[in-house]
Design a protein around this motif. Structure first.
Motif, mmCIF file in Angstrom:
data_model
loop_
_atom_site.group_PDB
_atom_site.id
_atom_site.type_symbol
_atom_site.label_atom_id
_atom_site.label_comp_id
_atom_site.label_asym_id
_atom_site.label_seq_id
_atom_site.Cartn_x
_atom_site.Cartn_y
_atom_site.Cartn_z
ATOM 1 N N UNK A 98 8.810 20.073 -2.716
ATOM 2 C CA UNK A 98 8.178 18.972 -2.019
ATOM 3 C C UNK A 98 6.709 19.288 -1.784
ATOM 4 N N UNK A 99 5.939 18.253 -1.441
ATOM 5 C CA UNK A 99 4.538 18.484 -1.079
ATOM 6 C C UNK A 99 4.433 19.492 0.062
ATOM 7 N N UNK A 100 3.331 20.236 0.084
ATOM 8 C CA UNK A 100 3.154 21.290 1.067
ATOM 9 C C UNK A 100 2.639 20.759 2.390
ATOM 10 N N UNK A 101 1.590 19.974 2.336
ATOM 11 C CA UNK A 101 0.846 19.680 3.543
ATOM 12 C C UNK A 101 1.178 18.399 4.258
ATOM 13 N N UNK A 102 1.540 17.346 3.522
ATOM 14 C CA UNK A 102 1.735 16.063 4.182
ATOM 15 C C UNK A 102 2.662 15.172 3.367
ATOM 16 N N UNK A 103 3.258 14.222 4.068
ATOM 17 C CA UNK A 103 4.056 13.201 3.399
ATOM 18 C C UNK A 103 3.707 11.860 4.034
ATOM 19 N N UNK A 104 3.626 10.835 3.199
ATOM 20 C CA UNK A 104 3.256 9.545 3.747
ATOM 21 C C UNK A 104 3.812 8.405 2.934
ATOM 22 N N UNK A 105 3.644 7.212 3.477
ATOM 23 C CA UNK A 105 4.035 6.009 2.757
ATOM 24 C C UNK A 105 3.079 4.908 3.172
ATOM 25 N N UNK A 106 2.725 4.094 2.202
ATOM 26 C CA UNK A 106 1.877 2.957 2.527
ATOM 27 C C UNK A 106 2.357 1.781 1.708
ATOM 28 N N UNK A 107 2.036 0.594 2.188
ATOM 29 C CA UNK A 107 2.507 -0.584 1.481
ATOM 30 C C UNK A 107 1.489 -1.703 1.580
ATOM 31 N N UNK A 108 1.155 -2.258 0.426
ATOM 32 C CA UNK A 108 0.320 -3.454 0.399
ATOM 33 C C UNK A 108 1.236 -4.649 0.581
ATOM 34 N N UNK A 109 0.977 -5.405 1.619
ATOM 35 C CA UNK A 109 1.846 -6.531 1.953
ATOM 36 C C UNK A 109 1.707 -7.638 0.906
ATOM 37 N N UNK A 110 2.782 -8.382 0.727
ATOM 38 C CA UNK A 110 2.772 -9.444 -0.287
ATOM 39 C C UNK A 110 1.692 -10.477 0.019
ATOM 40 N N UNK A 111 1.512 -10.748 1.299
ATOM 41 C CA UNK A 111 0.399 -11.602 1.748
ATOM 42 C C UNK A 111 -0.223 -10.927 2.962
ATOM 43 N N UNK A 112 -1.481 -11.229 3.230
ATOM 44 C CA UNK A 112 -2.135 -10.640 4.394
ATOM 45 C C UNK A 112 -1.453 -11.131 5.672
ATOM 46 N N UNK B 254 -9.714 -11.514 18.331
ATOM 47 C CA UNK B 254 -8.939 -12.401 17.454
ATOM 48 C C UNK B 254 -8.136 -11.574 16.466
ATOM 49 N N UNK B 255 -6.875 -12.012 16.188
ATOM 50 C CA UNK B 255 -6.049 -11.257 15.250
ATOM 51 C C UNK B 255 -6.714 -11.192 13.873
ATOM 52 N N UNK B 256 -6.740 -9.985 13.289
ATOM 53 C CA UNK B 256 -7.353 -9.826 11.974
ATOM 54 C C UNK B 256 -6.265 -9.741 10.912
ATOM 55 N N UNK B 257 -6.602 -10.196 9.715
ATOM 56 C CA UNK B 257 -5.634 -10.184 8.623
ATOM 57 C C UNK B 257 -5.598 -8.799 7.985
ATOM 58 N N UNK B 258 -4.388 -8.266 7.867
ATOM 59 C CA UNK B 258 -4.190 -6.913 7.346
ATOM 60 C C UNK B 258 -3.528 -6.988 5.977
ATOM 61 N N UNK B 259 -4.067 -6.195 5.067
ATOM 62 C CA UNK B 259 -3.563 -6.179 3.698
ATOM 63 C C UNK B 259 -2.565 -5.045 3.471
ATOM 64 N N UNK B 260 -2.867 -3.886 4.076
ATOM 65 C CA UNK B 260 -2.043 -2.702 3.831
ATOM 66 C C UNK B 260 -1.805 -1.941 5.115
ATOM 67 N N UNK B 261 -0.613 -1.421 5.263
ATOM 68 C CA UNK B 261 -0.276 -0.541 6.378
ATOM 69 C C UNK B 261 0.259 0.756 5.798
ATOM 70 N N UNK B 262 -0.127 1.892 6.396
ATOM 71 C CA UNK B 262 0.385 3.169 5.920
ATOM 72 C C UNK B 262 0.569 4.143 7.065
ATOM 73 N N UNK B 263 1.449 5.107 6.865
ATOM 74 C CA UNK B 263 1.628 6.160 7.857
ATOM 75 C C UNK B 263 1.833 7.475 7.123
ATOM 76 N N UNK B 264 1.292 8.540 7.686
ATOM 77 C CA UNK B 264 1.373 9.850 7.042
ATOM 78 C C UNK B 264 1.644 10.905 8.112
ATOM 79 N N UNK B 265 2.482 11.863 7.778
ATOM 80 C CA UNK B 265 2.759 12.972 8.680
ATOM 81 C C UNK B 265 2.136 14.218 8.062
ATOM 82 N N UNK B 266 1.229 14.846 8.806
ATOM 83 C CA UNK B 266 0.493 15.994 8.276
ATOM 84 C C UNK B 266 0.814 17.263 9.046
#
Length: 399
Positions: free
Chosen positions: A248-262, A340-352
DNA sequence: TCTGGGGTCCTAGGACCC
DNA sequence: TCTGGGGTCCTAGGACCC
């Protein structure tokens, strides 16, 4: 031996594997990846004839060749093929540094007595890969990692190229600096502003001058690269390749996803964050590790990308603990952009800051605090997903 | 319908400690 | 009291690779 390193790179790997099983597609343009809001992962040579390249957006690829066949990557097929190819390499030499699903460096110093000079070994490997896996690959041969890498790219498609040290200056100095392994667009532009375009241009400066111009590390690294004097020793196995190499990776693992729509809805963004967190932390547990730093990434509609991170007092492998750290980071990123709520394209999280879990290493309970039992819940989820798959087990808040 | 997802490494500033 | 240096940790951003 002047050139003991081979860089073996599959030709259009994802597309080749797919076409191997569907020969009727061999002579038509095929693009892997590049679906909705995606980029092209691989394109066969008929598709490349239209100008399609990996990394370009699917939209751009379809504009260039509307008739191309587009397929999503199937990793349940690609990963086993890749592993089998790496095993083929190991029948030649044990010193194999895997750098991705479709490429590896081989140190063949110990193999010449058995198999002959590096060129002969390269042809042997190519024939074997073709026979066993039905796909073509190219091989670069040189004395260092970056030169071997450069040589394999020049060998494509379906070829072998040797760049011995004594020919390096004549053959590489006239080329654009961008061909060097480690010189990307940003560095290219920086160098161009200084009037340096070719490898040879950069080589007219001393190491100290380059360090002064570009910083200690980049300058020193670049000086080595332009003289073909980078790393010569491989790291067997290779790190940082997902589910790959020796582990497995040594230093970090993460996942991110580009949403189908903002998405503007904060609750929906939190649900996505929880889904990603659960996936990542399950991987962390699966690798018997714990991580201490949680990083949340958000990409807005205008493509600006920001990250916020927080380091926990103790490493954790508990989904709920990572999520509890991640939510305020997400909220902070959204709040910073105004009321005001902003439109988000991608969300990601990483554990380091991943560390190996020592056997019998129990949870540290802070005095006076009750273990909420999340850890047990996680293990139950892990067991259930192992048996029944991801679709069977989902958090109530994701239903 | 512009622009993925998985990683690694470096830089730079501030806090904090010696 | 003032001045100074070095080391480590944390955070944010960026470059690069496939």
């Amino acid at each position: 031996m002047p050139c003991p390193l081979l860089h073996v790179d599959m030709d259009a790997f994802y597309a080749s594997v797919m076409i191997r099983d569907r020969p009727e597609l061999q002579h038509v343009p095929v693009v892997v990846g590049g679906g909705h809001r995606g980029v092209v992962l691989s394109a066969n040579y008929p598709a490349r004839a239209y100008g399609i390249r990996s990394g370009m957006s699917g939209t751009e690829a379809r504009r260039l060749c509307p008739g191309a066949i587009t397929v999503p990557p199937d990793f349940s097929v690609l990963t086993p093929v890749s592993k089998a190819i790496m095993e083929t390499f190991r029948t030649v030499t044990p010193v194999v540094e895997v750098t991705s699903l479709d490429e590896a460096f081989l140190d063949v110093r110990g193999a010449v007595r058995l198999f002959g000079p590096p060129e002969a070994i390269a042809e042997r490997i190519r024939a074997q890969i073709r026979a066993e896996h039905g796909i073509a690959c190219s091989v670069g041969i040189a004395a260092s990692v970056s030169v071997a890498k450069l040589a394999s790219r020049q060998a494509k498609p379906d070829g072998v190229r040797v760049i011995p040290p004594e020919r390096f200056v004549a053959e590489v100095h006239p080329l654009d600096v961008g061909v060097l392994y480690g010189v990307g667009e940003a560095t290219r532009r920086r160098l161009a502003k200084l009037g340096l375009v070719t490898v040879g241009d950069v080589a007219t400066f001393s190491r100290d001058q380059l360090r002064q111009m570009l910083g200690r590390h980049l300058g020193g690294h670049l000086h080595a690269l332009v003289w073909g004097q980078d790393r010569t020793e491989l790291v067997p196995g290779g790190a940082g390749v997902f589910g790959f190499g020796e582990g497995e990776p040594e230093g970090s693992m993460g996942a991110q996803h580009t949403l189908a729509v903002d998405v503007r809805d904060r609750a929906a963004l939190r649900r996505e964050l929880l889904r990603l967190t659960a996936r990542v932390v399950a991987r962390v547990r699966g690798a018997s590790r714990r991580g201490r730093t949680v990083t949340v990434t958000v990409r807005f509609t205008d493509f600006t990308t920001v990250q916020r991170s927080r380091t926990l007092p103790e490493p954790t492998d508990v989904t709920q603990e990572v999520y509890a750290a991640a939510v305020p980071l997400l909220d902070g990123l959204l709040d910073e952009r105004g009321p005001r709520p902003v439109a988000v394209r991608l969300v990601g999280v990483r554990v380091e800051g991943l560390r190996h879990l020592r056997p019998g290493d129990g949870r540290q309970l802070v005095l006076g605090e009750r273990d909420p039992g999340w850890s047990d819940a996680d293990r139950a989820v892990d067991r259930a997903t192992d048996r029944f798959g991801h679709a069977a087990v989902r958090r109530a808040s994701l239903l």
